[in-house]
Scaffold this active site. Structure first.
Site, PDB file in Angstrom:
ATOM      1  N   SER A 144       0.837  -1.202   0.000  1.00  0.00           N
ATOM      2  CA  SER A 144       0.000   0.000   0.000  1.00  0.00           C
ATOM      3  C   SER A 144       0.866   1.244   0.000  1.00  0.00           C
ATOM      4  O   SER A 144       1.991   1.236   0.507  1.00  0.00           O
ATOM      5  CB  SER A 144      -0.894   0.012   1.240  1.00  0.00           C
ATOM      6  OG  SER A 144      -1.549   1.252   1.386  1.00  0.00           O
ATOM      7  N   TYR A 159      -1.454  -0.812  10.242  1.00  0.00           N
ATOM      8  CA  TYR A 159      -1.595  -1.187   8.835  1.00  0.00           C
ATOM      9  C   TYR A 159      -0.358  -0.787   8.036  1.00  0.00           C
ATOM     10  O   TYR A 159       0.168  -1.577   7.239  1.00  0.00           O
ATOM     11  CB  TYR A 159      -2.837  -0.508   8.261  1.00  0.00           C
ATOM     12  CG  TYR A 159      -3.080  -0.758   6.794  1.00  0.00           C
ATOM     13  CD1 TYR A 159      -3.541  -1.990   6.343  1.00  0.00           C
ATOM     14  CD2 TYR A 159      -2.870   0.254   5.846  1.00  0.00           C
ATOM     15  CE1 TYR A 159      -3.782  -2.212   5.004  1.00  0.00           C
ATOM     16  CE2 TYR A 159      -3.116   0.038   4.504  1.00  0.00           C
ATOM     17  CZ  TYR A 159      -3.575  -1.195   4.086  1.00  0.00           C
ATOM     18  OH  TYR A 159      -3.810  -1.418   2.754  1.00  0.00           O
TER      19      TYR A 159
END
Length: 253
Positions: A144, A159
């Site tokens: 990401s 995350y």
């Protein structure tokens, strides 16, 4: 063997509007047989049926909890009995967490890492061994932009840390398995319209995000899926250890 004689595994590809399912379609369109592994068995089977009907390739939808080694072994056992040898693995299964760091419990931290990092380890370890024996393999990690810029639209510290761990995982593995004909790369999407983002952004916030993207729009799942399919080609054998940004220019570095 050509890709038509090999299976591509996509984990976490049950979601109808997710990057995983779009990737499975892109791989099937390129001729791969496709295995969908998802913790939601009904969604996995639905995706497999949809892909088989649209692309006329062999598919299989299997229940799999990537955080559970036994579940991974059972899923891969089902594949071995029913599908061609595995030639590609897309580590797409993942969960996000926007929780601020000082509010993240140890349990939540472990859960984020269990799916995004340990889950990728569990299945990659099992699959890469066979790839090495056959002298061919393509592994792609779904990281990401949060891992690169430090947080993002939905990604908090847990995350971002887990997705950054995937980048290190992929780079080190690329060095180790390259001599066996296996490439390992990462894709780092930015803001993409998926089931995860749908309904979680008010129109004003979404407009602000899009305004900061040079190409002037949110990403679509096919923007990411097409790149993954490219990295899985036989012809992409000289690309390894790389991270590809798919963010419309929102993060340039």
């Amino acid at each position: 063997m050509s890709v038509s004689d090999r299976t591509a595994i996509v984990t976490g590809a049950g979601s109808r509007r997710g990057i995983g399912r779009a990737t499975a379609h892109a791989l099937a369109a390129a001729g791969w047989s496709v295995a969908i592994l998802d913790i939601d068995e009904a969604s996995a089977k639905d995706a497999a049926t949809e892909i088989a009907e649209r692309h006329r390739v062999q598919t299989l939808g299997v229940n799999c909890d990537v955080t559970d080694e036994r579940s991974v072994e059972q899923a891969l056992g089902a594949l071995a009995d029913a599908m061609p040898p595995v030639g590609a693995l897309v580590n797409n299964a993942g969960i996000t967490s926007p929780t601020p760091f000082l509010q993240v419990t140890g349990e939540e931290w472990d859960r984020i890492f269990a799916v995004n990092v340990r889950g990728a380890y569990n299945i990659t370890r099992e699959v890469v061994a066979g790839m090495a024996e056959r002298g061919f393999g393509r592994v792609v990690f779904l990281s990401s932009v949060s891992a690169e810029r430090g947080g993002g639209i939905f990604g908090g510290v847990a995350y971002s840390a887990a997705k950054a761990a995937q980048l290190g995982f992929a780079r080190a593995l690329a060095r180790e398995v390259g001599p066996s004909g296996i490439t390992v790369n990462s894709v780092a999407p930015g803001f993409v319209d998926t089931d995860i983002t749908a309904g979680k952004l008010d129109p004003r916030r979404k407009a602000e995000l899009v305004a900061g993207i040079p190409v002037g729009r949110a990403g679509q799942v096919d923007d990411v899926a097409d790149l993954i399919a490219y990295l899985c080609r036989e012809e992409s054998g000289y690309i390894t250890g790389a991270t590809y940004d798919v963010n419309g220019g929102a993060h340039i570095h």
